[in-house]
Design an enzyme around this catalytic site. Sequence first.
Site, short mmCIF file in Angstrom:
data_model
loop_
_atom_site.label_atom_id
_atom_site.label_comp_id
_atom_site.label_asym_id
_atom_site.label_seq_id
_atom_site.Cartn_x
_atom_site.Cartn_y
_atom_site.Cartn_z
N TYR A 104 -1.23 -5.36 10.52
CA TYR A 104 -1.03 -7.09 10.70
C TYR A 104 -2.44 -7.24 11.17
O TYR A 104 -2.57 -7.77 12.42
CB TYR A 104 0.03 -7.23 11.61
CG TYR A 104 1.45 -6.76 11.52
CD1 TYR A 104 1.90 -6.71 10.13
CD2 TYR A 104 2.13 -6.77 12.21
CE1 TYR A 104 3.10 -6.24 9.91
CE2 TYR A 104 3.49 -6.11 12.07
CZ TYR A 104 3.98 -5.82 10.88
OH TYR A 104 5.30 -5.50 10.18
N HIS A 134 -1.04 -0.17 2.45
CA HIS A 134 -0.03 0.11 3.62
C HIS A 134 0.22 1.18 4.11
O HIS A 134 0.23 1.53 5.31
CB HIS A 134 1.58 -0.24 2.58
CG HIS A 134 2.65 -0.27 3.44
ND1 HIS A 134 2.95 -1.10 4.24
CD2 HIS A 134 3.57 0.83 3.25
CE1 HIS A 134 4.03 -0.83 4.91
NE2 HIS A 134 4.58 0.21 4.38
P1 FDA Z 1 -4.77 -4.72 0.00
O1 FDA Z 1 -5.09 -4.21 -1.03
O2 FDA Z 1 -5.28 -6.14 0.62
O3 FDA Z 1 -5.43 -3.48 1.13
C1 FDA Z 1 -5.71 -3.75 2.51
C2 FDA Z 1 -6.70 -3.01 2.98
O4 FDA Z 1 -6.48 -1.46 2.41
C3 FDA Z 1 -8.14 -3.47 2.55
O5 FDA Z 1 -8.82 -3.22 3.74
C4 FDA Z 1 -8.38 -2.73 1.34
O6 FDA Z 1 -9.70 -2.60 1.18
C5 FDA Z 1 -7.77 -1.05 1.92
N1 FDA Z 1 -7.40 -0.42 0.61
C6 FDA Z 1 -6.40 -0.99 -0.37
N2 FDA Z 1 -6.20 0.05 -1.06
C7 FDA Z 1 -6.95 1.15 -1.01
C8 FDA Z 1 -7.35 2.29 -1.43
N3 FDA Z 1 -6.89 2.70 -2.71
N4 FDA Z 1 -8.27 3.28 -0.90
C9 FDA Z 1 -9.00 2.66 0.28
N5 FDA Z 1 -8.64 1.50 0.65
C10 FDA Z 1 -7.84 0.58 0.21
N6 FDA Z 1 3.20 -3.84 6.92
C11 FDA Z 1 4.18 -3.20 7.50
O7 FDA Z 1 4.05 -2.23 7.89
N7 FDA Z 1 5.57 -3.18 7.06
C12 FDA Z 1 6.13 -4.11 6.38
O8 FDA Z 1 7.39 -4.19 6.07
C13 FDA Z 1 5.19 -5.13 5.80
N8 FDA Z 1 5.58 -6.11 5.05
C14 FDA Z 1 4.73 -7.11 4.81
C15 FDA Z 1 5.05 -8.20 3.86
C16 FDA Z 1 4.06 -9.17 3.25
C17 FDA Z 1 4.50 -10.47 2.45
C18 FDA Z 1 2.83 -8.70 3.80
C19 FDA Z 1 1.61 -9.85 3.11
C20 FDA Z 1 2.43 -7.92 4.49
C21 FDA Z 1 3.35 -7.06 4.87
N9 FDA Z 1 2.91 -5.77 5.71
C22 FDA Z 1 3.72 -4.76 6.01
C23 FDA Z 1 1.47 -5.51 5.91
C24 FDA Z 1 0.84 -4.60 4.92
O9 FDA Z 1 1.41 -3.23 5.06
C25 FDA Z 1 -0.64 -4.59 4.92
O10 FDA Z 1 -1.00 -5.93 4.76
C26 FDA Z 1 -1.21 -3.80 4.01
O11 FDA Z 1 -2.45 -3.19 4.31
C27 FDA Z 1 -1.30 -4.20 2.54
O12 FDA Z 1 -1.61 -3.10 1.67
P2 FDA Z 1 -2.00 -3.63 0.05
O13 FDA Z 1 -2.58 -2.46 -0.56
O14 FDA Z 1 -1.01 -4.52 -0.29
O15 FDA Z 1 -3.29 -4.63 0.64
#
Ligand code: FDA
Length: 502
Positions: free
Chosen positions: A446, A156
């Site tokens: 997104y 995020h």
């Molecule tokens: P995930 O783990 O899938 O990672 C996403 C990407 O980042 C991948 O390419 C991953 O490899 C990389 N990554 C993850 N951790 C990493 C690390 N430590 N180091 C390097 N790379 C890393 N957005 C927004 O701006 N406002 C909002 O309110 C919302 N609300 C929302 C609700 C729901 C239900 C969903 C499914 C999505 C959102 N989003 C959002 C979108 C969200 O911000 C976006 O999907 C993020 O990338 C999710 O991060 P995660 O770590 O959960 O995902």
Amino acid sequence: QSCCLSTSHCDSTSQNPINLTTHTPDSRTYTNFPESSSPDSSFINMNFASLKPILIVKPKSESEIKNAILCSRKLGVQVRTMSGGHDYEGLSYLAQSPFIIIDLVNLRSIKINLTDETAWIQSGATLGELYYEIAKTSKVHAFAAGVCPSVGVGGHISGGGFGTIMRKHGLASDNVVDARLMDVNGRILDRKTMGEDLFWALRGGGAASFGVVLSWKVKLARVPEKVTCFISQHPMGPSMNKLVHRWQSIGSELDEDLFIRVIIDNSQEGNQRTVKTTFQTLFLGGIDRLIPLMNQKFPELGLRSQDCKEMSWIESIMFFNWRSGQPLEIMLNRDLRFEDTYFKAKSDFVQTPVPENVFEEVTKRFLEKETPLMILEPLGGKINEISETASPYPHRRGNLYNIQYMVKWKVNEIEEMNKHVRWMRSLHDYMTPYVSKSPRGAYLNYRDLDLGTTEGTNTSFEDARKWGETYFKGNFKRLGLVKGKIDPTNFFKNEQSIPPLF
Ligand code: FDA
């Protein structure tokens, strides 16, 4: 197979604690990605046939991440880093080439320092865990980030981070003051040792292209002890179209304390399907200050004090998740997700108000679908004060709001998916004349693989510009140069990662 993934394990045939950190397809602890209980089996990858991971590593220490990176390099397999697993196209847990997942779920400590109003957060933490910890520590602090508690901070923050207080405090990535990154050689770099170019790239450029972010240091935001929320719902028809039209001109101009987003969706009432618009609002202040402000700027909404509710900031997050009144501990639930199963999303930025009749057409199209959704999020305020090049996220001054389009469905069949994806693409095409151009903007968080992908290993930087500039505009080139320096062999790659530029 001779690689050492865990500090406590060097032999895949032994009975030592391999299952604590590594999960092979043969072990009971291996989650059957993506079909069953991955954090996000709800999300489907649209554009490529994906493989399952060779291994899922759940490191308990940073040295285990290093082992996983070095081992993967030696074996020639890709690494996908997963924090919350909410990537819209599944890039953290699906891939076209043989790969392992580094799942950061066990690395999620949060240390809050109220003296300098900052927090160090390990990447595996979720927004909900962060918000809960902040609320436990202070009644007057918050963090400017998204509304969904199960989103991971790792992905995020590195992709931007829209949230309810962004008009006053900026995006999540605008509030990063330090970061610790593990690079392709297993070195740990902080802001000082990585240098300002790489530190710039991590704050909105998608960290997956550069390494593994271990933790972020962020600036907390000050919020009043009591904030105010309301929703105002309106059925389809000319008056709804007028209200949305009016909101377009004022949403980004309002007082920075006021965040009004618009949700257009549909529902079934008896035998009839109908479309409605919801104005969902957070105000950083009390009802007494909000009502005169609304009467002055948006009287058409007819807001009354009895429609509003004062609450703490963390309760406002619950309110935005339609979970008011539930125990705050729900914020710690990492499995909160859409009840519907699959979805496809796209995004746009709007720079001049869209004509009223466009919402009429959108309403008509929404009547054709079971679960379409459009979320319009107002920009302006602090977002405008930051220059287009200060971070990779470029959609600053001149943009009124962001549109997120989404369609969801329940049946996991290719024909079903194609039907919904076609509908989504057609809506996106229809909106072309009304949204940003040259390039048409999109928001990295997104993620949308329809925009383009890095195919195979030979995608040139020039080819990638087609999709890269939709997310980053002119900042794409700088991202390529940073990538060329930190990861010249392009080890950290995915279907939409930044190609190195030299
Ligand atoms: P995930 O783990 O899938 O990672 C996403 C990407 O980042 C991948 O390419 C991953 O490899 C990389 N990554 C993850 N951790 C990493 C690390 N430590 N180091 C390097 N790379 C890393 N957005 C927004 O701006 N406002 C909002 O309110 C919302 N609300 C929302 C609700 C729901 C239900 C969903 C499914 C999505 C959102 N989003 C959002 C979108 C969200 O911000 C976006 O999907 C993020 O990338 C999710 O991060 P995660 O770590 O959960 O995902």
